[in-house]
Design a protein around this motif. Structure first.
Motif, PDB file in Angstrom:
ATOM      1  N   ALA A 194       0.913  -1.048  -0.022  1.00 47.90           N
ATOM      2  CA  ALA A 194      -0.094  -0.039   0.025  1.00 47.90           C
ATOM      3  C   ALA A 194       1.031   1.365   0.044  1.00 47.90           C
ATOM      4  CB  ALA A 194      -0.820  -0.083   1.277  1.00 47.90           C
ATOM      5  N   GLY A 195       1.890   1.406   0.763  1.00 45.85           N
ATOM      6  CA  GLY A 195       2.839   2.487   0.751  1.00 45.85           C
ATOM      7  C   GLY A 195       3.462   2.463  -0.485  1.00 45.85           C
ATOM      8  N   ALA A 196       3.909   1.543  -1.172  1.00 40.25           N
ATOM      9  CA  ALA A 196       4.389   1.609  -2.406  1.00 40.25           C
ATOM     10  C   ALA A 196       3.518   2.208  -3.604  1.00 40.25           C
ATOM     11  CB  ALA A 196       4.900   0.297  -2.985  1.00 40.25           C
ATOM     12  N   ALA A 197       2.500   1.746  -3.433  1.00 43.51           N
ATOM     13  CA  ALA A 197       1.305   2.405  -4.277  1.00 43.51           C
ATOM     14  C   ALA A 197       1.080   4.043  -4.097  1.00 43.51           C
ATOM     15  CB  ALA A 197       0.147   1.682  -4.124  1.00 43.51           C
ATOM     16  N   TYR A 201       1.320   6.297  -7.094  1.00 48.27           N
ATOM     17  CA  TYR A 201       0.011   6.808  -7.631  1.00 48.27           C
ATOM     18  C   TYR A 201      -0.618   7.842  -6.770  1.00 48.27           C
ATOM     19  CZ  TYR A 201       1.065   2.581 -10.339  1.00 48.27           C
ATOM     20  OH  TYR A 201       1.963   1.522 -10.983  1.00 48.27           O
ATOM     21  N   GLY A 202      -0.573   7.733  -5.433  1.00 48.83           N
ATOM     22  CA  GLY A 202      -1.275   7.901  -4.441  1.00 48.83           C
ATOM     23  C   GLY A 202      -0.588   9.619  -3.655  1.00 48.83           C
ATOM     24  N   THR A 222       5.627   1.379   5.483  1.00 54.10           N
ATOM     25  CA  THR A 222       7.081   1.171   4.840  1.00 54.10           C
ATOM     26  C   THR A 222       7.618   2.606   4.295  1.00 54.10           C
ATOM     27  OG1 THR A 222       7.997   0.203   2.831  1.00 54.10           O
ATOM     28  CG2 THR A 222       6.023   1.253   2.345  1.00 54.10           C
ATOM     29  N   LEU A 223       8.756   2.652   4.359  1.00 52.75           N
ATOM     30  CA  LEU A 223       9.618   3.800   3.951  1.00 52.75           C
ATOM     31  C   LEU A 223       9.877   3.636   2.433  1.00 52.75           C
ATOM     32  CD1 LEU A 223      10.897   6.629   4.830  1.00 52.75           C
ATOM     33  CD2 LEU A 223      13.101   5.298   4.587  1.00 52.75           C
ATOM     34  N   VAL A 224       9.311   4.473   1.523  1.00 55.12           N
ATOM     35  CA  VAL A 224       9.461   4.359   0.100  1.00 55.12           C
ATOM     36  C   VAL A 224      10.462   5.494  -0.448  1.00 55.12           C
ATOM     37  CG1 VAL A 224       8.129   4.797  -1.882  1.00 55.12           C
ATOM     38  CG2 VAL A 224       7.098   3.778  -0.032  1.00 55.12           C
ATOM     39  N   VAL A 225      11.411   4.949  -1.096  1.00 60.40           N
ATOM     40  CA  VAL A 225      12.418   5.936  -1.510  1.00 60.40           C
ATOM     41  C   VAL A 225      12.360   5.686  -3.186  1.00 60.40           C
ATOM     42  CG1 VAL A 225      15.098   6.217  -1.796  1.00 60.40           C
ATOM     43  CG2 VAL A 225      13.751   5.709   0.331  1.00 60.40           C
ATOM     44  N   ASP A 226      12.151   6.901  -3.858  1.00 55.26           N
ATOM     45  CA  ASP A 226      12.202   6.911  -5.242  1.00 55.26           C
ATOM     46  C   ASP A 226      10.979   5.842  -5.867  1.00 55.26           C
ATOM     47  OD1 ASP A 226      13.806   8.910  -5.305  1.00 55.26           O
ATOM     48  OD2 ASP A 226      15.634   7.787  -5.470  1.00 55.26           O
ATOM     49  N   GLY A 227       9.971   5.850  -5.164  1.00 53.24           N
ATOM     50  CA  GLY A 227       8.814   4.977  -5.680  1.00 53.24           C
ATOM     51  C   GLY A 227       8.834   3.442  -5.060  1.00 53.24           C
ATOM     52  N   ARG A 228      10.124   3.292  -4.479  1.00 52.61           N
ATOM     53  CA  ARG A 228      10.255   1.753  -4.266  1.00 52.61           C
ATOM     54  C   ARG A 228      10.323   1.627  -2.630  1.00 52.61           C
ATOM     55  NH1 ARG A 228      10.668  -1.645  -8.225  1.00 52.61           N
ATOM     56  NH2 ARG A 228      10.855  -0.990 -10.202  1.00 52.61           N
ATOM     57  N   HIS A 373      -3.479  -2.027  -5.093  1.00 56.35           N
ATOM     58  CA  HIS A 373      -2.612  -1.208  -6.102  1.00 56.35           C
ATOM     59  C   HIS A 373      -1.410  -1.726  -6.112  1.00 56.35           C
ATOM     60  CE1 HIS A 373      -5.594   1.812  -7.907  1.00 56.35           C
ATOM     61  NE2 HIS A 373      -6.399   1.317  -7.168  1.00 56.35           N
ATOM     62  N   GLY A 374      -0.836  -1.859  -4.954  1.00 56.73           N
ATOM     63  CA  GLY A 374       0.619  -2.033  -4.517  1.00 56.73           C
ATOM     64  C   GLY A 374       0.849  -3.638  -5.074  1.00 56.73           C
ATOM     65  N   ALA A 375      -0.110  -4.491  -5.166  1.00 60.46           N
ATOM     66  CA  ALA A 375       0.204  -5.722  -5.527  1.00 60.46           C
ATOM     67  C   ALA A 375       0.027  -5.701  -7.080  1.00 60.46           C
ATOM     68  CB  ALA A 375      -0.993  -6.832  -4.939  1.00 60.46           C
ATOM     69  N   ALA A 376      -0.713  -5.094  -7.556  1.00 62.98           N
ATOM     70  CA  ALA A 376      -0.701  -5.073  -9.257  1.00 62.98           C
ATOM     71  C   ALA A 376       0.663  -4.311  -9.646  1.00 62.98           C
ATOM     72  CB  ALA A 376      -2.051  -4.335  -9.781  1.00 62.98           C
ATOM     73  N   ALA A 377       1.052  -3.663  -8.943  1.00 61.63           N
ATOM     74  CA  ALA A 377       2.238  -2.819  -9.429  1.00 61.63           C
ATOM     75  C   ALA A 377       3.385  -3.579  -9.400  1.00 61.63           C
ATOM     76  CB  ALA A 377       2.450  -1.339  -8.425  1.00 61.63           C
ATOM     77  N   MET A 378       3.482  -4.471  -8.212  1.00 58.66           N
ATOM     78  CA  MET A 378       4.532  -5.387  -8.241  1.00 58.66           C
ATOM     79  C   MET A 378       4.486  -6.664  -9.367  1.00 58.66           C
ATOM     80  SD  MET A 378       5.751  -7.796  -4.761  1.00 58.66           S
ATOM     81  CE  MET A 378       3.930  -8.464  -4.573  1.00 58.66           C
ATOM     82  N   ALA A 379       3.460  -6.912  -9.374  1.00 57.77           N
ATOM     83  CA  ALA A 379       3.383  -8.051 -10.735  1.00 57.77           C
ATOM     84  C   ALA A 379       3.802  -7.287 -11.836  1.00 57.77           C
ATOM     85  CB  ALA A 379       1.711  -8.343 -10.749  1.00 57.77           C
TER      86      ALA A 379
END
Length: 397
Positions: A194-197, A201-202, A222-228, A373-379
């Motif tokens: 969720a944090g990655a999404a 996109y959020g 999570t900590l997200v750095v440059d979208g990851r 959304h995050g699961a779809a992005a990972m896939a």
């Protein structure tokens, strides 16, 4: 006979072709419904290159185009969409109370096709029900399904569930979720995804470093750095709820004493009210928000919990130095319901130099769908590679 130099040039040309295609498809994920002209401008492509790349993507059933609305005298352009016969990924979200199964095209937007409450939380039953839904999605779409991705309310290490305090699981094998040996299965923690999404996109889109914190059954994020997301050495990072920020006399279902989880979710609200521990802390917390409007005792309990949340969040800000903070799940309505207690605890916990200019704390934009959304992005990260596009192209007529 081609020379080695000719072979090197052909490989470079092929790789350059896929790089251009991947760049266009990434823009489609970032900005669904963008025009070809906008994409070309953002990527620095000439009109000819953009036309050539999009034509190739149409030919491979990766992209579709429809005429854009006229906006003036300029040359007409088109709006880019995922091809109706293009690749798909299946994303599932396994939560404490229920599960959902969604399908996403190359724009990464998940569409839920099945959802069920757990009959019980026995792992074999939950995984069996979800696996059946994934199989039905694959039967419906066939070889278009290129990957399956699972977001789970659990600690995930090296792509495997090792423990779930929310579900009452220890190590659980999710391999049955793969509907076919040729379809890869990817697994991630729900709060991390969720944090990655949110970072892509959020509410945190465009931030170099973002902290996502959510309260469901306990605290995750999570900590997200440059979208990851920063997942740690084995992928088990981001277990913020198991920081020892709570009552050291209370033992968490994870086995540790004093976990922050127990101080900030529905279990904490019930404890402050002298009520039994709820079977479903998430629903209990939502109901408490409604009760608070007419019950001062509930309002006071929420204030105590919001203070505990604000203090812990200050610690995370001090340690991780995010540019922006996003709140998901129960975290945002808790902050709103007890804003004074939350704000006072957050400010008191921040280091002095941070207080004049703390990072903005924002509501997550994707709400309860963030993990999907995050699961779809990972896939799609797995599918949208030179190898992934090559495999798709090789399977096309």
């Amino acid at each position: 006979m081609a020379s080695p130099a000719d072979g090197g040039r052909s490989v470079r040309a092929r790789d350059a072709r896929w790089r251009g295609a991947l760049a266009v498809l990434e823009e489609l994920r970032r900005r669904p419904g963008a025009t070809r002209a906008d994409v070309a401008q953002r990527l620095g492509l000439t009109t000819g290159s953009a036309t050539e790349i999009t034509a190739r993507l149409r030919e491979l059933a990766l992209l579709a185009e429809t005429p854009a609305a006229a906006t003036g005298r300029g040359r007409p352009t088109t709006v880019l969409h995922p091809h109706p016969d293009g690749p798909l990924v299946v994303a599932v979200d396994i939560r404490q109370e229920d599960w959902r199964c969604a399908v996403a095209a190359l724009d990464g937007r998940p569409h839920v096709v099945e959802a069920r409450a757990h009959a019980d939380r026995e792992p074999a039953q939950v995984i069996g029900a979800v696996a059946a839904a994934v199989r039905r999605a694959r039967e419906r779409h066939g070889g278009r399904v290129r990957a399956v991705s699972a977001a789970v309310a659990a600690t995930v290490r090296d792509g495997r569930v090792v423990q779930s305090a929310a579900l009452g699981w220890d190590a659980v094998d999710l391999a049955p979720l793969a509907p076919h040996p040729d379809v890869p299965l990817l697994v991630g923690n729900d709060a991390t995804l969720a944090g990655a999404a949110e970072g892509r996109y959020g509410a945190a889109a465009g931030a170099g470093t973002a902290l996502h914190v959510t309260i469901e059954v306990g605290v995750g994020g999570t900590l997200v750095v440059d979208g990851r997301p920063v997942a740690g050495a084995s992928g088990a990072g981001g277990e913020f709820g198991h920081l020892p920020l709570g009552d050291p006399a209370l033992r968490c279902p994870c086995g540790a004493l004093g976990c922050w989880d127990l101080a900030v979710d529905g279990r904490a609200v019930a404890r402050h009210l002298g009520e039994p521990q709820p079977c479903d802390p998430r629903s209990y917390a939502q109901a408490a928000l409604e009760r608070a409007e007419r019950d001062p005792a509930v309002r006071s309990a929420l204030g105590h919990v919001a203070g505990a949340f604000g203090r812990g969040l200050a610690g995370l800000i001090n340690a991780l130095d995010p540019g922006v903070v996003t709140l998901g799940g129960f975290a945002e309505p808790l902050r709103v319901a007890a804003a004074a207690e939350f704000d006072a605890a957050l400010r008191a916990g921040l280091m002095r130099f941070r207080r004049p200019d703390p990072p903005p704390v924002l509501a997550a934009m994707l709400g309860g769908d963030g993990a999907l959304h995050g699961a779809a992005a990972m896939a799609l990260d797995h599918v949208l590679t030179e190898e992934g596009l090559g495999a798709w192209a090789a399977g096309r007529p």
